[in-house]
Design a protein around this motif. Structure first.
Motif, PDB file in Angstrom:
ATOM      1  N   SER A  22       0.821  -1.212   0.000  1.00 44.98           N
ATOM      2  CA  SER A  22       0.000   0.000   0.000  1.00 44.98           C
ATOM      3  C   SER A  22       0.856   1.263   0.000  1.00 44.98           C
ATOM      4  O   SER A  22       0.415   2.311  -0.478  1.00 44.98           O
ATOM      5  N   LEU A  25       1.162   2.558  -3.383  1.00 46.21           N
ATOM      6  CA  LEU A  25      -0.057   3.224  -3.842  1.00 46.21           C
ATOM      7  C   LEU A  25      -0.068   4.677  -3.387  1.00 46.21           C
ATOM      8  O   LEU A  25      -0.439   5.574  -4.145  1.00 46.21           O
ATOM      9  N   VAL A  26       0.382   4.916  -2.155  1.00 46.58           N
ATOM     10  CA  VAL A  26       0.460   6.286  -1.642  1.00 46.58           C
ATOM     11  C   VAL A  26       1.454   7.099  -2.465  1.00 46.58           C
ATOM     12  O   VAL A  26       1.177   8.236  -2.860  1.00 46.58           O
ATOM     13  N   TYR A  29      -0.035   7.861  -5.814  1.00 45.52           N
ATOM     14  CA  TYR A  29      -1.072   8.895  -5.673  1.00 45.52           C
ATOM     15  C   TYR A  29      -0.435  10.283  -5.665  1.00 45.52           C
ATOM     16  O   TYR A  29      -0.889  11.191  -6.361  1.00 45.52           O
ATOM     17  N   TYR A  30       0.628  10.456  -4.877  1.00 48.09           N
ATOM     18  CA  TYR A  30       1.296  11.763  -4.821  1.00 48.09           C
ATOM     19  C   TYR A  30       1.927  12.126  -6.163  1.00 48.09           C
ATOM     20  O   TYR A  30       1.935  13.292  -6.552  1.00 48.09           O
ATOM     21  N   LEU A  32       0.775  11.252  -9.126  1.00 47.34           N
ATOM     22  CA  LEU A  32      -0.332  11.689  -9.984  1.00 47.34           C
ATOM     23  C   LEU A  32      -0.800  13.085  -9.604  1.00 47.34           C
ATOM     24  O   LEU A  32      -1.127  13.905 -10.472  1.00 47.34           O
ATOM     25  N   LYS A  33      -0.805  13.371  -8.316  1.00 46.86           N
ATOM     26  CA  LYS A  33      -1.226  14.684  -7.826  1.00 46.86           C
ATOM     27  C   LYS A  33      -0.257  15.776  -8.289  1.00 46.86           C
ATOM     28  O   LYS A  33      -0.669  16.852  -8.704  1.00 46.86           O
ATOM     29  N   MET A  39      -6.809  10.690 -11.663  1.00 45.24           N
ATOM     30  CA  MET A  39      -6.740   9.707 -10.583  1.00 45.24           C
ATOM     31  C   MET A  39      -7.232   8.334 -11.037  1.00 45.24           C
ATOM     32  O   MET A  39      -7.054   7.347 -10.334  1.00 45.24           O
ATOM     33  N   SER A  40      -7.820   8.281 -12.213  1.00 43.61           N
ATOM     34  CA  SER A  40      -8.279   6.990 -12.720  1.00 43.61           C
ATOM     35  C   SER A  40      -7.103   6.069 -13.045  1.00 43.61           C
ATOM     36  O   SER A  40      -7.282   4.879 -13.262  1.00 43.61           O
ATOM     37  N   LEU A  42      -4.941   5.108 -10.979  1.00 42.59           N
ATOM     38  CA  LEU A  42      -4.565   4.350  -9.786  1.00 42.59           C
ATOM     39  C   LEU A  42      -4.833   2.853  -9.935  1.00 42.59           C
ATOM     40  O   LEU A  42      -4.410   2.063  -9.100  1.00 42.59           O
TER      41      LEU A  42
END
Length: 161
Positions: A22, A25-26, A29-30, A32-33, A39-40, A42
């Motif tokens: 996980s 994944l974090v 996420y960052y 992508l941000k 966000m799709s 992910l």
């Protein structure tokens, strides 16, 4: 009956992989941000995280079953994987809380993953060496399990460091 058992194993290993990795994944996420990406996207790390641990575990358990002629139950393997799962959750929390401290965070993540991996190996060694009376077989078991675990988790399908 065998198909149900195999499906149960695959789903459980997939779920464990999602939790263990996980922290990636974090990080994704960052990323992508930062790049203002959708966000799709992910779905990719979700797919890879579960698949990586599933393949690692299947390679390890398959090799252990071929060499030592026994396989732990799903419940027992999940219990042995619990420290690695806790390490994954801890790494995800570190990534969420220590955004600027990359050096410290990376060191702590690697120590957590290494200790979780060590507990998985120790648990498997205890399971396979139980009920062995011959000292030579126990020594072989203590050599085979760490070697196969290192091969599966660090060489064939490595834990991302």
């Amino acid at each position: 009956m065998k198909m149900e058992r195999a499906t149960k194993w695959m789903l459980a290993l997939w779920a464990l992989g999602e939790v263990i990795y996980s922290y990636q994944l974090v990080g994704f996420y960052y990323m992508l941000k930062i790049f203002n990406a959708s966000m799709s996207r992910l779905w990719l790390p979700l797919l890879v995280n579960g698949l990586r641990f599933t393949l690692q575990s299947l390679v390890l358990l398959g090799a252990l079953t071929l060499t030592l002629k026994r396989m732990p139950s799903l419940k027992l393997y999940a219990v042995y994987s619990a420290p690695l799962t806790i390490a994954g959750i801890g790494s995800a929390v570190l990534r969420l809380s220590l955004l600027q401290e990359i050096g410290l965070r990376t060191l702590l993540e690697q120590l957590l993953l290494l200790s979780g991996f060590a507990f998985l190996v120790v648990g498997l060694m205890g399971y396979y060496s139980k009920n062995l009376e011959v000292r030579k077989r126990k020594v072989i078991t203590y050599i085979i399990i760490p070697a196969l675990a290192i091969l599966a988790f660090w060489i064939l399908i490595p834990i991302p460091l």
